[in-house]
Design an enzyme around this catalytic site. Structure first.
Site, PDB file in Angstrom:
ATOM      1  N   THR A 473     -67.525  74.669  57.887  1.00  9.20           N
ATOM      2  CA  THR A 473     -69.245  74.454  57.099  1.00  9.20           C
ATOM      3  C   THR A 473     -69.489  73.180  56.581  1.00  9.20           C
ATOM      4  O   THR A 473     -70.815  73.212  56.159  1.00  9.20           O
ATOM      5  CB  THR A 473     -68.920  76.075  56.291  1.00  9.20           C
ATOM      6  OG1 THR A 473     -67.743  75.856  55.786  1.00  9.20           O
ATOM      7  CG2 THR A 473     -69.326  76.638  56.964  1.00  9.20           C
ATOM      8  N   ALA A 515     -71.084  76.529  49.595  1.00 12.14           N
ATOM      9  CA  ALA A 515     -72.252  75.381  49.148  1.00 12.14           C
ATOM     10  C   ALA A 515     -71.805  75.641  47.067  1.00 12.14           C
ATOM     11  O   ALA A 515     -71.912  75.213  46.862  1.00 12.14           O
ATOM     12  CB  ALA A 515     -72.917  75.346  49.437  1.00 12.14           C
ATOM     13  N   ILE A 634     -80.517  70.000  50.036  1.00 11.11           N
ATOM     14  CA  ILE A 634     -79.969  69.714  51.195  1.00 11.11           C
ATOM     15  C   ILE A 634     -78.940  69.018  51.313  1.00 11.11           C
ATOM     16  O   ILE A 634     -79.115  67.713  50.651  1.00 11.11           O
ATOM     17  CB  ILE A 634     -80.847  68.865  52.221  1.00 11.11           C
ATOM     18  CG1 ILE A 634     -81.536  70.064  52.702  1.00 11.11           C
ATOM     19  CG2 ILE A 634     -79.591  69.159  53.796  1.00 11.11           C
ATOM     20  CD1 ILE A 634     -81.007  72.171  53.245  1.00 11.11           C
ATOM     21  N   ASN A 636     -76.277  67.305  52.779  1.00  8.48           N
ATOM     22  CA  ASN A 636     -75.712  66.371  53.694  1.00  8.48           C
ATOM     23  C   ASN A 636     -76.681  66.925  55.152  1.00  8.48           C
ATOM     24  O   ASN A 636     -76.613  68.013  55.514  1.00  8.48           O
ATOM     25  CB  ASN A 636     -74.229  66.689  54.290  1.00  8.48           C
ATOM     26  CG  ASN A 636     -73.642  65.748  54.807  1.00  8.48           C
ATOM     27  OD1 ASN A 636     -74.736  65.547  55.557  1.00  8.48           O
ATOM     28  ND2 ASN A 636     -72.922  65.214  54.347  1.00  8.48           N
ATOM     29  N   LYS A 638     -76.715  65.528  57.585  1.00 13.99           N
ATOM     30  CA  LYS A 638     -75.821  65.750  58.884  1.00 13.99           C
ATOM     31  C   LYS A 638     -75.530  67.296  59.347  1.00 13.99           C
ATOM     32  O   LYS A 638     -75.776  67.556  60.296  1.00 13.99           O
ATOM     33  CB  LYS A 638     -74.958  64.769  58.638  1.00 13.99           C
ATOM     34  CG  LYS A 638     -74.500  63.952  60.318  1.00 13.99           C
ATOM     35  CD  LYS A 638     -73.332  63.695  60.118  1.00 13.99           C
ATOM     36  CE  LYS A 638     -73.923  62.262  61.154  1.00 13.99           C
ATOM     37  NZ  LYS A 638     -72.823  60.974  61.124  1.00 13.99           N
ATOM     38  N   THR A 639     -74.520  67.835  58.459  1.00  9.95           N
ATOM     39  CA  THR A 639     -73.620  68.972  58.566  1.00  9.95           C
ATOM     40  C   THR A 639     -74.732  70.451  57.933  1.00  9.95           C
ATOM     41  O   THR A 639     -74.276  70.775  59.219  1.00  9.95           O
ATOM     42  CB  THR A 639     -72.882  68.287  57.326  1.00  9.95           C
ATOM     43  OG1 THR A 639     -73.383  68.804  55.928  1.00  9.95           O
ATOM     44  CG2 THR A 639     -71.733  67.923  57.615  1.00  9.95           C
ATOM     45  N   LYS A 706     -78.915  76.446  47.915  1.00  4.88           N
ATOM     46  CA  LYS A 706     -78.786  77.765  48.369  1.00  4.88           C
ATOM     47  C   LYS A 706     -77.869  78.374  49.351  1.00  4.88           C
ATOM     48  O   LYS A 706     -77.995  79.740  49.638  1.00  4.88           O
ATOM     49  CB  LYS A 706     -80.800  77.779  49.005  1.00  4.88           C
ATOM     50  CG  LYS A 706     -81.857  78.287  47.754  1.00  4.88           C
ATOM     51  CD  LYS A 706     -82.801  78.255  48.458  1.00  4.88           C
ATOM     52  CE  LYS A 706     -84.175  78.902  47.621  1.00  4.88           C
ATOM     53  NZ  LYS A 706     -85.344  78.720  47.867  1.00  4.88           N
ATOM     54  N   GLY A 707     -78.127  77.006  50.289  1.00  2.00           N
ATOM     55  CA  GLY A 707     -76.915  78.177  50.999  1.00  2.00           C
ATOM     56  C   GLY A 707     -77.645  78.237  52.310  1.00  2.00           C
ATOM     57  O   GLY A 707     -78.736  77.899  52.804  1.00  2.00           O
ATOM     58  N   GLU A 710     -76.109  81.236  57.247  1.00  2.00           N
ATOM     59  CA  GLU A 710     -77.387  82.199  57.440  1.00  2.00           C
ATOM     60  C   GLU A 710     -78.616  82.544  58.399  1.00  2.00           C
ATOM     61  O   GLU A 710     -79.058  82.734  59.462  1.00  2.00           O
ATOM     62  CB  GLU A 710     -77.065  84.082  56.744  1.00  2.00           C
ATOM     63  CG  GLU A 710     -76.552  84.281  55.971  1.00  2.00           C
ATOM     64  CD  GLU A 710     -74.662  84.276  56.487  1.00  2.00           C
ATOM     65  OE1 GLU A 710     -74.525  84.782  57.236  1.00  2.00           O
ATOM     66  OE2 GLU A 710     -73.626  83.383  55.721  1.00  2.00           O
TER      67      GLU A 710
END
Lengths: 750, 172
Positions: A473, A515, A634, A636, A638-639, A706-707, A710
């Site tokens: 993750t 996160a 966000i 990162n 990239k990830t 927020k994550g 999913e």
């Protein structure tokens, strides 16, 4: 000025360990005199074991002991001792508890031998005599027996559907514009690449170090301590690297129980790994049957939402997921009727699998919405915008932020949606039918209390830790970024540690809440550390004595007076002046409930898909896809992009590929291998694009997280299904959309 | 059931005899005494502590165990250790030569993995594939890399990483 890392596309800090093979997973800790376990599984779905013949297996050279229900050491008596953090209401499965068989594939014996090969061979020589009973495993044969789920602790995080509003059935019948459907989902298995394994290191009387595959080291620590009556501090569970999990690691699996049992009994270190077939012998995404009936008025405003779902569960636990709550969160409607029921079957308990409930429910919702747009003769994007809301109607609370409209706009532009001919079967490329479809996604933005500790040492390095997980993750990386920014340090001087039950408390890691939860904890620990640094500085240098916290910039690894009334003081100097040569702060990151409770907090997505359908063979190929995601800050790109790409691949897989197919005569899965459980391979994945529409949301948490776990998946299956409809003119509501189903419906030749 | 019981009744219980083999692994000669039922994969992971090579299925279905044998990529779960006498084997631990191999660097640069479990197999497979010389474009790379499953779904980044290395000229 110190560089800021949050929001930067930093490469994974654990990247080198992963590409050089030095990252160690649960089955890779080779300790001296390790013994090997191998499990024998039941071959019937229901009944009793009459006899297990072990003689030949026992005679195999190197076999040390064979455990069955008849000779296993006793463990905790009370059922609640076996309940982990993610246990649904009911009685958790206890391996080899007694002679009863409750599902096909249940572990019934374990060989322990000196080598892996001996144990595996001996397992093949175990024969079992059963007293078979009639089993029920086919959800479709028992739909009328479905009942409401039982409530329990786990249901707090998974509320049932809201109460009905108005007269949804009657209004639907009277609506001038209607759409309805029956949606069938088969069982799916998580199938992370790493198979479940535990290496249990025997450290002496009642003391164990366990390398386990899990999404929650503390969850497994509590489970082992409770089940085997060990002091918590004597059980250390380590899981630095996890080779994928997708929900399967949210509960301790049977290899942990069995390996610990053997280790304590033999007073030896034991490794037990599952094989790929055994990866189909515990939790799964449940089979479901959903029915929708949506009605709109003659201008296309939705008036009635009826959505019901029946899912399977085991005979011993009521596993639930949120399937039917989403439609009214996305679309206002004065009349709603949402129902969720379960039918217990003779199967293993289902488990959360990536976007549990959402990936299931939104398929039905978004396909029905697409059909409703067609019935209203409206473009599916326009139809969604007409029925747009900034208010969650199920709770009557506003969204803390919702940039979904912007997602639609940006994704539509990128995709070229304006060039679509809305007529089904109207677009072709060479011999292939082309279909363009869209769907909306939503997932809740949760946060749970989590602790972290930040430690500064005299060499100017910062180490932050929390017992959370990183199963791909990006937790290692984004937490280091947050810590570096909070402390005003170079990323190279910061490391984040996780996956060890000795570390500060973290809940299981899943549901897209890691996160936000761990990030808040890391921020709290760094803030605590900053306060301690100032206190020390006040005693060291006169210029800082009168300074308040807000007079200081914490940057370039030091304290800087904002008014420049004195020279800066580096962290290194401060720590060096302490007696312990370290400075620590351990803090809890709490969700801000006062702020959060007035809002619904969620992530959103808009997914645009192009499929090619081969009319002669019924093969569906996703040629390109654009996903726009609104998920707060966000950390990162990239990830984050990788996580969304992964969700898109999962969506392709759910829509077109994967399903665990059961032979109901035996209640056994027939395709329990990676050759026959179809997952997308490299050649199946084409042009995927990710757009992030950032939201500045200080309600979810200070960092605005927020994550993402999913949201990348949920809208993809319906967008593909809608594209297949646009290509072929037929709705295939039975996932996965395989060639046989497309041929039946789509080909003019059939 | 009865059939099964009869079948195991006469099954041997003594361990199979060990055989000496000499294998060059990552440039180092190893003299091993192995039983014929030990796969190359298990020998690497359990006997030599080279756990960078991963077990994802043990059936040749996922590619996680890919290693290079005499420069060719194979699934190490589908071959026995006793068959490797005199062979030269490169595992993920032997790919780097002082500094990381360009493929390893490209995987990090393009974020071509998430959980990292399929990654050693992907990297060995990618290096082996480019040495084979059949892949001339993206589509062929995708096809020829389809024996390595990535459940995290990093496929497009894997292709980016491979194309970058390929176009960097190391394999022309």
């Amino acid at each position: 000025m110190q560089q800021k890392y949050i929001g930067q596309p930093v490469s994974r800090v654990d990247g080198e360990a992963k590409v050089t093979g030095s990252a160690k997973y649960a089955a890779e800790f080779n300790v001296p005199k390790l013994r090997y376990g191998y499990v024998v599984n039941s071959t019937i779905a229901k009944g009793k074991i009459i006899k297990i013949n072990l003689e030949r297996a026992m005679a195999v050279q190197g076999v040390i002991k064979i455990y069955t229900h008849e000779n296993r050491p006793s463990t905790a008596w009370l059922s609640f001792n076996y309940a982990d953090m993610d246990a649904p209401p009911g009685k958790p499965f206890v391996p080899m508890h007694n002679n009863k068989i409750v599902y096909n594939g249940q572990p019934i014996a374990m060989i322990v031998a000196e080598t892996f090969e001996q144990a595996r061979y001996a397992a093949s020589l175990v024969t079992v005599e059963y007293d078979k009973e009639e089993h029920e495993s086919d959800l479709h044969a028992h739909l009328t027996e479905a009942r409401l789920p039982k409530k329990g602790l786990a249901t707090l995080l998974k509320p049932g559907p809201p109460k009905p509003k108005g007269e949804a059935e009657k209004i639907y019948e009277a609506s001038p514009v209607k759409a309805a459907g029956t949606f069938v989902h088969g069982i799916e298995h998580h199938n992370p690449m790493e198979m479940f394994a535990s290496t249990v290191v025997y450290e002496g009387e009642k003391k164990l170090t366990i390398f386990d595959k899990t999404q929650g080291t503390i969850n497994c620590q509590l489970y082992v301590a409770n089940v085997f009556g060990l002091p918590f501090k004597n059980v250390r569970v380590i899981s630095h690297y996890v080779g994928g999990a997708f929900g399967s690691g949210l509960r301790p699996q049977y290899q942990l129980f069995l390996a610990v049992m053997a280790s304590l009994d033999l007073k030896k270190s034991v490794r037990l790994s599952m094989n790929r077939h055994q990866m189909f012998t515990f939790g799964h995404r449940p089979a479901t049957v959903q029915k929708t009936k949506f009605g709109a008025n003659d201008v296309g405003k939705i008036q009635a939402i009826n959505h019901e779902s029946i899912g399977e569960t085991s005979q011993f636990e009521d596993y639930t997921e949120i399937v039917v709550n989403w439609a009214n969160m996305l679309y206002p409607s004065p009349n709603t009727k949402l129902q969720y029921k379960l039918k217990p079957l003779d199967v293993a308990s289902p488990m959360d699998m990536r976007a549990p409930g959402g990936a299931t429910g939104l398929h039905a919702v978004e396909v029905t919405i697409d059909e409703l747009a067609y019935q209203a003769k409206m473009d599916p994007v326009d139809f969604r915008l007409l029925n747009y809301t900034d208010m969650d109607q199920t709770t009557e609370k506003p969204y803390s932020s919702k940039e979904l409209k912007e997602c639609f706009k940006q994704a539509a532009d990128k995709f070229g949606w304006k060039n679509r001919n809305p007529e089904p079967r109207s677009m072709r490329r060479n011999h292939k039918l082309i279909g363009w479809g869209i769907a909306t996604g939503i997932w809740e933005a949760m946060q749970l209390p989590t602790r972290a500790e930040a430690v500064l040492t005299a060499d100017g390095k910062l180490t932050v830790s929390s017992a959370t997980s990183d199963f791909g993750t990006g937790t290692y990386t984004v937490m280091a970024q947050i810590a570096a920014d909070c402390m005003g340090m170079d990323l190279a001087d910061v490391s984040f540690k996780l996956g060890d039950s000795d570390m500060p408390f973290a809940p299981i890691s899943g549901g897209s809440f890691t996160a936000a939860s761990t990030g808040t904890a890391v921020q709290a620990a760094c803030l605590g550390l900053r306060k301690k640094l100032l206190k020390k500085a006040q005693k060291m240098v006169a210029a800082f004595t009168e300074a308040e916290f807000d007079d200081i910039d914490f940057t370039d690894s030091g304290l800087h007076l904002k008014n420049n009334s004195g020279p800066p003081l580096s962290y290194r100097e401060i720590v060096a002046a302490t007696k312990e040569k370290t400075l620590k702060s351990k803090n809890m990151g709490w969700p801000n409930a006062m702020k959060q409770r007035k809002f619904t907090r969620a992530t959103h997505s808009a997914v645009f898909v192009e499929v090619e359908v081969d009319e002669d063979f019924g093969i569906v190929k996703v040629t390109r896809m654009v996903t726009a995601v609104a998920a707060g800050k966000i950390l990162n790109p990239k990830t984050a992009r990788s996580q969304i790409l992964g969700g898109m691949v999962w969506g392709i897989s759910k829509a077109l590929r994967e399903e665990s197919v059961m032979d109901h005569r035996f209640g056994k899965f027939m395709n329990d291998s990676l050759a026959e459980y179809h997952l997308p391979v490299n050649a199946d994945i084409n042009d995927l694009e990710v757009i992030f529409v950032e939201e500045d949301d200080k309600i979810v948490n200070d960092l605005g997280i927020k994550g993402l776990g999913e949201i990348g998946l949920v809208a993809v299956p319906p967008a593909i299904a809608n594209a297949v409809f646009h290509a072929t003119g037929k709705r295939v509501n039975d996932l996965p959309i395989t060639m046989d189903k497309v041929m039946d419906y789509a080909s003019p030749l059939v | 059931m009865d059939e099964n019981i009869t079948a195991v009744k006469d099954a041997p219980v003594a361990e199979p005899k060990s055989h000496p083999v000499t294998i060059n692994i990552n440039g180092q000669q190893h003299q091993l005494l192995v039983q014929p039922w030990v796969t190359l994969l298990d020998a690497l992971r359990e006997k030599l502590d080279l756990t960078g090579t991963k077990k994802g299925c043990d059936h040749g279905q996922c590619g996680a165990c890919t290693v290079l044998v005499n420069g060719k990529r194979i699934n190490s779960c589908l071959t026995l250790a006793v068959m490797q006498n005199g062979k030269e084997i490169t595992t993920i631990e032997g790919i780097a030569n002082g500094e990381m191999h360009p493929m390893q660097q490209a995987f990090i640069k393009y974020d071509a993995f998430q959980c990292g479990y399929c990654t050693p197999g992907q990297i060995c497979s990618a290096i082996g594939m480019l040495q084979e010389g059949h892949a001339t474009n993206r589509e062929e790379v995708k096809e020829l890399m389809s024996g390595n499953i990535c459940r995290c779904g990093a496929y497009s980044n894997i292709v980016e990483a491979i194309m970058d290395v390929k176009e960097g000229g190391q394999y022309e």
